[in-house]
Design a protein around this motif. Structure first.
Motif, PDB file in Angstrom:
ATOM      1  N   GLU A  58      -1.153  -7.079  13.544  1.00 27.55           N
ATOM      2  CA  GLU A  58       0.166  -7.548  13.979  1.00 27.55           C
ATOM      3  C   GLU A  58       1.201  -7.208  12.911  1.00 27.55           C
ATOM      4  N   ASP A  59       2.470  -7.140  13.330  1.00 24.41           N
ATOM      5  CA  ASP A  59       3.552  -6.857  12.387  1.00 24.41           C
ATOM      6  C   ASP A  59       3.669  -7.934  11.314  1.00 24.41           C
ATOM      7  N   GLY A  60       3.279  -9.152  11.642  1.00 21.69           N
ATOM      8  CA  GLY A  60       3.424 -10.257  10.708  1.00 21.69           C
ATOM      9  C   GLY A  60       2.196 -10.508   9.854  1.00 21.69           C
ATOM     10  N   ALA A  61       1.151  -9.683   9.987  1.00 21.67           N
ATOM     11  CA  ALA A  61      -0.074  -9.898   9.220  1.00 21.67           C
ATOM     12  C   ALA A  61       0.156  -9.508   7.755  1.00 21.67           C
ATOM     13  N   PRO A  62      -0.005 -10.449   6.819  1.00 19.33           N
ATOM     14  CA  PRO A  62       0.233 -10.148   5.395  1.00 19.33           C
ATOM     15  C   PRO A  62      -0.947  -9.373   4.793  1.00 19.33           C
ATOM     16  N   VAL A  63      -0.780  -8.067   4.626  1.00 21.45           N
ATOM     17  CA  VAL A  63      -1.892  -7.237   4.170  1.00 21.45           C
ATOM     18  C   VAL A  63      -1.589  -6.410   2.919  1.00 21.45           C
ATOM     19  N   TYR A  64      -0.323  -6.128   2.611  1.00 21.02           N
ATOM     20  CA  TYR A  64       0.018  -5.230   1.515  1.00 21.02           C
ATOM     21  C   TYR A  64       0.249  -5.995   0.220  1.00 21.02           C
ATOM     22  N   VAL A  65      -0.406  -5.556  -0.842  1.00 21.94           N
ATOM     23  CA  VAL A  65      -0.137  -6.141  -2.159  1.00 21.94           C
ATOM     24  C   VAL A  65       1.226  -5.633  -2.617  1.00 21.94           C
ATOM     25  N   ILE A  66       1.750  -6.223  -3.670  1.00 18.37           N
ATOM     26  CA  ILE A  66       3.118  -5.933  -4.086  1.00 18.37           C
ATOM     27  C   ILE A  66       3.317  -4.461  -4.480  1.00 18.37           C
ATOM     28  N   SER A  67       2.316  -3.852  -5.090  1.00 22.79           N
ATOM     29  CA  SER A  67       2.480  -2.446  -5.496  1.00 22.79           C
ATOM     30  C   SER A  67       2.591  -1.527  -4.279  1.00 22.79           C
ATOM     31  N   VAL A  68       1.818  -1.795  -3.256  1.00 24.55           N
ATOM     32  CA  VAL A  68       1.885  -0.990  -2.023  1.00 24.55           C
ATOM     33  C   VAL A  68       3.196  -1.259  -1.302  1.00 24.55           C
ATOM     34  N   ALA A  69       3.590  -2.509  -1.232  1.00 21.86           N
ATOM     35  CA  ALA A  69       4.859  -2.859  -0.575  1.00 21.86           C
ATOM     36  C   ALA A  69       6.030  -2.203  -1.300  1.00 21.86           C
ATOM     37  N   ALA A  70       5.981  -2.165  -2.624  1.00 12.62           N
ATOM     38  CA  ALA A  70       7.045  -1.530  -3.399  1.00 12.62           C
ATOM     39  C   ALA A  70       7.109  -0.038  -3.086  1.00 12.62           C
ATOM     40  N   GLU A  71       5.951   0.585  -3.008  1.00 14.93           N
ATOM     41  CA  GLU A  71       5.921   2.012  -2.702  1.00 14.93           C
ATOM     42  C   GLU A  71       6.419   2.281  -1.282  1.00 14.93           C
ATOM     43  N   LEU A  72       5.985   1.470  -0.317  1.00 12.59           N
ATOM     44  CA  LEU A  72       6.405   1.663   1.074  1.00 12.59           C
ATOM     45  C   LEU A  72       7.900   1.422   1.273  1.00 12.59           C
ATOM     46  N   SER A  73       8.455   0.484   0.509  1.00  9.30           N
ATOM     47  CA  SER A  73       9.873   0.155   0.670  1.00  9.30           C
ATOM     48  C   SER A  73      10.786   0.985  -0.216  1.00  9.30           C
ATOM     49  N   GLY A  74      10.197   1.648  -1.218  1.00 13.02           N
ATOM     50  CA  GLY A  74      11.004   2.442  -2.132  1.00 13.02           C
ATOM     51  C   GLY A  74      11.691   1.597  -3.192  1.00 13.02           C
ATOM     52  N   LEU A  75      11.201   0.390  -3.419  1.00 10.71           N
ATOM     53  CA  LEU A  75      11.792  -0.519  -4.411  1.00 10.71           C
ATOM     54  C   LEU A  75      10.794  -0.773  -5.538  1.00 10.71           C
ATOM     55  N   HIS A  76      11.293  -1.234  -6.660  1.00  8.80           N
ATOM     56  CA  HIS A  76      10.453  -1.575  -7.805  1.00  8.80           C
ATOM     57  C   HIS A  76       9.791  -2.929  -7.546  1.00  8.80           C
ATOM     58  N   PRO A  77       8.542  -3.122  -7.987  1.00  6.69           N
ATOM     59  CA  PRO A  77       7.881  -4.423  -7.786  1.00  6.69           C
ATOM     60  C   PRO A  77       8.674  -5.610  -8.327  1.00  6.69           C
ATOM     61  N   GLN A  78       9.369  -5.401  -9.455  1.00  4.12           N
ATOM     62  CA  GLN A  78      10.176  -6.494 -10.006  1.00  4.12           C
ATOM     63  C   GLN A  78      11.321  -6.863  -9.056  1.00  4.12           C
ATOM     64  N   THR A  79      11.860  -5.884  -8.355  1.00  3.26           N
ATOM     65  CA  THR A  79      12.915  -6.137  -7.373  1.00  3.26           C
ATOM     66  C   THR A  79      12.353  -6.989  -6.232  1.00  3.26           C
ATOM     67  N   LEU A  80      11.125  -6.688  -5.816  1.00  2.06           N
ATOM     68  CA  LEU A  80      10.492  -7.472  -4.749  1.00  2.06           C
ATOM     69  C   LEU A  80      10.292  -8.917  -5.199  1.00  2.06           C
ATOM     70  N   ARG A  81       9.899  -9.111  -6.448  1.00  2.00           N
ATOM     71  CA  ARG A  81       9.737 -10.473  -6.976  1.00  2.00           C
ATOM     72  C   ARG A  81      11.083 -11.216  -6.989  1.00  2.00           C
ATOM     73  N   GLN A  82      12.146 -10.496  -7.368  1.00  2.00           N
ATOM     74  CA  GLN A  82      13.479 -11.113  -7.384  1.00  2.00           C
ATOM     75  C   GLN A  82      13.895 -11.496  -5.961  1.00  2.00           C
ATOM     76  N   TYR A  83      13.679 -10.623  -5.005  1.00  2.00           N
ATOM     77  CA  TYR A  83      14.028 -10.920  -3.612  1.00  2.00           C
ATOM     78  C   TYR A  83      13.249 -12.129  -3.109  1.00  2.00           C
ATOM     79  N   ASP A  84      11.994 -12.251  -3.546  1.00  2.00           N
ATOM     80  CA  ASP A  84      11.187 -13.418  -3.154  1.00  2.00           C
ATOM     81  C   ASP A  84      11.779 -14.686  -3.772  1.00  2.00           C
ATOM     82  N   ARG A  85      12.142 -14.650  -5.048  1.00  2.00           N
ATOM     83  CA  ARG A  85      12.740 -15.820  -5.706  1.00  2.00           C
ATOM     84  C   ARG A  85      14.049 -16.238  -5.029  1.00  2.00           C
ATOM     85  N   LEU A  86      14.834 -15.247  -4.600  1.00  2.00           N
ATOM     86  CA  LEU A  86      16.116 -15.535  -3.938  1.00  2.00           C
ATOM     87  C   LEU A  86      15.956 -15.932  -2.470  1.00  2.00           C
ATOM     88  N   GLY A  87      14.761 -15.763  -1.931  1.00  2.00           N
ATOM     89  CA  GLY A  87      14.523 -16.120  -0.536  1.00  2.00           C
ATOM     90  C   GLY A  87      14.961 -15.054   0.455  1.00  2.00           C
TER      91      GLY A  87
END
Length: 139
Positions: free
Chosen positions: A4-33
């Motif tokens: 499913e689209d909502g199934a949490p399967v990607y670790v942060i490094s893969v998500a960063a690569e797929l989104s084109g963002l740095h892992p630290q940016t993903l952590r910041q976005y998570d902190r900001l909600g």
């Protein structure tokens, strides 16, 4: 097996690569909600395909000059619009069902009324053995 689209399967490094963002940016976005991924048993972030799409949307908006507070508000409003669209669709289905039921009841009542008026004429026609022409009263 299709995930499913909502199934949490990607670790942060893969998500960063797929989104084109740095892992630290993903952590910041998570902190900001902005994009809050699911968590694994060891508390590690797990991103879904829907989260990746949201990260790409955040990236697009910030590239267009929207600040992070504005991005958060836009994402909240988009979620609200989606929820309202779903509710409108539910209400439309309810309304369609109610109209159909009311229409059926109205047709049944008209049929019964017509049938009852014809039933009243049948004994009279048999008794007189004459042709009976039924005309409604003029209004």
């Amino acid at each position: 097996m299709q995930l499913e689209d909502g199934a949490p399967v990607y670790v942060i490094s893969v998500a960063a690569e797929l989104s084109g963002l740095h892992p630290q940016t993903l952590r910041q976005y998570d902190r900001l909600g902005l994009v809050s991924p699911g968590r694994a048993a060891g508390r590690g972030r797990r991103y879904s395909a829907r989260d990746i799409a949201a990260l790409r949307e955040v990236q697009r908006l910030t590239a267009d000059g929207v600040n992070l507070a504005g991005v958060k508000r836009i994402l909240e409003l988009e979620l609200q619009v989606d929820a309202l669209r779903s509710r409108v669709q539910e209400l439309q289905q309810e309304l369609d069902g109610a109209l159909s039921s009311a229409e059926v009841r109205a047709r049944q009542a008209a049929y019964e009324a017509t049938r009852a008026s014809r039933r009243d004429l049948v004994p009279f026609a048999r008794e007189t053995a004459a042709l009976v022409v039924w005309r409604p009263e003029p209004r």
